[in-house]
Design an enzyme around this catalytic site. Sequence first.
Site, PDB file in Angstrom:
ATOM      1  N   ASP A 398       0.783  -1.108   0.115  1.00  0.00           N
ATOM      2  CA  ASP A 398      -0.034  -0.002   0.055  1.00  0.00           C
ATOM      3  C   ASP A 398       0.771   1.293  -0.090  1.00  0.00           C
ATOM      4  OD1 ASP A 398      -2.257   1.396   0.213  1.00  0.00           O
ATOM      5  OD2 ASP A 398      -2.253   1.457   2.387  1.00  0.00           O
ATOM      6  N   GLU A 401       2.379   4.897  -3.993  1.00  0.00           N
ATOM      7  CA  GLU A 401       2.374   5.828  -5.162  1.00  0.00           C
ATOM      8  C   GLU A 401       3.914   6.854  -5.592  1.00  0.00           C
ATOM      9  OE1 GLU A 401       0.139   5.691  -2.924  1.00  0.00           O
ATOM     10  OE2 GLU A 401      -1.331   4.409  -4.267  1.00  0.00           O
ATOM     11  N   ASP A 476      -9.112   3.649  -1.746  1.00  0.00           N
ATOM     12  CA  ASP A 476      -9.906   4.117  -0.723  1.00  0.00           C
ATOM     13  C   ASP A 476     -11.194   4.676  -1.169  1.00  0.00           C
ATOM     14  OD1 ASP A 476      -8.064   3.271   0.628  1.00  0.00           O
ATOM     15  OD2 ASP A 476      -7.256   5.230   1.391  1.00  0.00           O
TER      16      ASP A 476
HETATM   17  C1  GLC Z   1      -4.592   3.362   3.190  1.00  0.00           C
HETATM   18  C2  GLC Z   1      -5.281   1.950   2.196  1.00  0.00           C
HETATM   19  C3  GLC Z   1      -6.025   1.124   2.936  1.00  0.00           C
HETATM   20  C4  GLC Z   1      -5.423   0.848   4.166  1.00  0.00           C
HETATM   21  C5  GLC Z   1      -5.099   2.007   4.961  1.00  0.00           C
HETATM   22  C6  GLC Z   1      -4.342   1.380   6.382  1.00  0.00           C
HETATM   23  O1  GLC Z   1      -5.717   4.030   3.161  1.00  0.00           O
HETATM   24  O2  GLC Z   1      -5.368   2.145   0.776  1.00  0.00           O
HETATM   25  O3  GLC Z   1      -6.364   0.128   2.186  1.00  0.00           O
HETATM   26  O4  GLC Z   1      -6.499  -0.026   5.073  1.00  0.00           O
HETATM   27  O5  GLC Z   1      -4.085   2.773   4.261  1.00  0.00           O
HETATM   28  O6  GLC Z   1      -3.079   0.908   6.023  1.00  0.00           O
END
Ligand code: GLC
Length: 730
Positions: A398, A401, A476
């Site tokens: 995650d 980017e 998200d």
């Molecule tokens: C980001 C991710 C999400 C995750 C969060 C905490 O917002 O996109 O899926 O739960 O981080 O790690």
Amino acid sequence: MSQNEFFPGKYVETEKIQNGYLVKTDSQCVIMISFLTDQIVRIRYSTDGIFDNDFSYAISSKFVPQYPEVIFNELAGHIEFRTAALIVSINKADCKVFFTDLNGKIICRDEKGFHWEENQRHGGNIVKMGKMVQEGEHFYGMGDKTMHLNLRGRRVSNWAMDTYGFKKEEDPIYKAIPFYSAIHTEMAYGIFFDNTFKAHFDFGSERRSVTSFWAEGGEMNYYFINGPELMDVIKRYTQLTGTPELPPMWALGYQQSKWSYYPEAKVKEIASKMRSNRIPCDAIYLDIDYMDGFRCFTWDKEKFPDPKKMISELKENGFKTIVIIDPGIKIDMDYHVFKEALENNYFCRRADGPFMKGKVWPGECYFPDFTNAKVRKWWSGLFQELIEETGVRGVWNDMNEPALFEIEGKTFPDDVRHDYDGNPASHRKAHNIYGMQMARATYKGVRKYNNGLRPLVITRSAYAGAQRYASGWTGDNIASWEHLWIATMQCQRLSTSGFSFVGSDIGGFIDHPTPELYIRWMQLAVFHPFFRTHSSGDHGEQEPWSFGPDALNIVRKYIEFRYQLLPYIYTTFYQYVTEFAPMLRPISVFDQHDNDTLYRVDEFLLGDHLLVCPVLEPNAKSRYVYLPKGKWYHFWTHKVLEGGKEILAEAVLEEIPLYIRQGAVLPLFPVMQHTGEKSIDQLMLHVYFGDENVNSYLYEDEGMDTNMKKESTIAKDLRPIRQMGHSHFT
Ligand code: GLC
């Protein structure tokens, strides 16, 4: 025409080089043309006659160019290059390029063509391309963009962005995939602009008659991919940029996630509720709170005193454990990951020396330079303990980017330096591939330590080719009807952009869905390759039983159905891996010769036979469906319907409109609680008898191993047998 814009000028001569041609002009601009196959031609432009080192993260090493025979002709007004399928011509007067079929019919042609501006601030050029919009032309592709599938009249940009709670039309967003396909007069083609700098695409938005694309640096380097079938354009692009290996069967099962399930007792409770509620499920996710102070590759020993034991207990109950890993490494000299990377100089640096420091979940962090092969190797090694010793079976990347908090632009500043695999570059060039290279290093590590079993890696950010290393989710999103529509667009679009193994957070990540919305989302997601509920957890529970007993019954029925469909989905995945066919197919891809399909975006095929028409509005009892030409069985009533027209389909809450092609044979498993159950040596074939000869396939293996040779490799042909009639799903 702006005064600062430069053009190639007039044609002078053509020089044959190994595997291609150099077309020289009366400026210093040189055009390099190489035909990789009869149908794929690559065009590069140098503005000063010098081509820099040729390097791409996108092109698959498995793609072997054929360099077909090309006939070169010099004519009065233009030169032309002919393959067995295509003619590429260049005007002598201005070096504009046009692509025609063998009958001379225009497929695509330059308007302004290639031109450039010098980039005074950063050096190099802003490289631009302008092409004519053909009459009745439609545009598709471009990764995870959130708008209508058909991009005609729109402009989009590629710059991977953390876009929490993104909106319809919001752009840029998480992924950057610079590939589009286009169709006019029943002929399709594609353009892949392999340039990793921030890039923009305008599909007749600024000027109705012009499609343009440009990048803020790098080279004008694009691939023209011929059709004439859209399906073939997508397959050829996918072959060029690669496919993943087949995932383990369990990775196509249902997965349950939340930010975050902890402590251990909670994780076990969720797992046992899955079983006691008879909700089939194969994987459970640990989000950032499993870590010690958000330090990757550590455990919070209070919340998870014995992760190995917990994971093995979950395993006995049929659950795989997946954990999240982010790129930000907490600045902490007592933390082994940080120390090792610091000592080995693995972190990204600013242009003038210091390490790139930024805030993410753990507070201030440094960030590994995943564009450096040594760093990737080190990163892969970090998974040994997590995978081999602790028993984790999948990793979720995650924030890659990369995303940063409290900083303008929400990412690294432009000046940050990257190795770019021996082609040193600034973040302007490396930004869009940073997440992909992280996923690549993660994939290598997870695969290496997984006892020969196939891994699962998930990524949020991606550039073209990232599909070789990871599956993806759409980030998200929000628990709203609009986002259900967006998820439908994004997954189809990604699939037609080479990236089939995708899904959205079921029910929405932000806010809490109503039972109805959760049910409708589940009904859609059953047909998305990556099938996971995930939520921020701030707004209430989001497990299948959180919406009352009636909703639970419906949701259970659909998750069960997903498991029944697994042989079909697994076969569809195999077709994606080996034949490069997108798993989700917009109906325009299914039948581009029927004009009525070209604007339809809220229905799609999964694989060869299933037409899925999700309900995207509240309180619906029915919806309009365009049935493509041919005959279709209504999946639930088994009524045969004639396609080529719009129909009003019943769509009560228990029912998603679903159709199957007449003549198809659908292989089904029995209902199960997880893919490891013994009972799955049974397979049912449902035959949808019809007059037409429709091929159906079944791919089978034992579902887990990385070693393809050990598999009982069966790609069976299934043919409808008249005597069998058709059976049905109950
Ligand atoms: C980001 C991710 C999400 C995750 C969060 C905490 O917002 O996109 O899926 O739960 O981080 O790690």
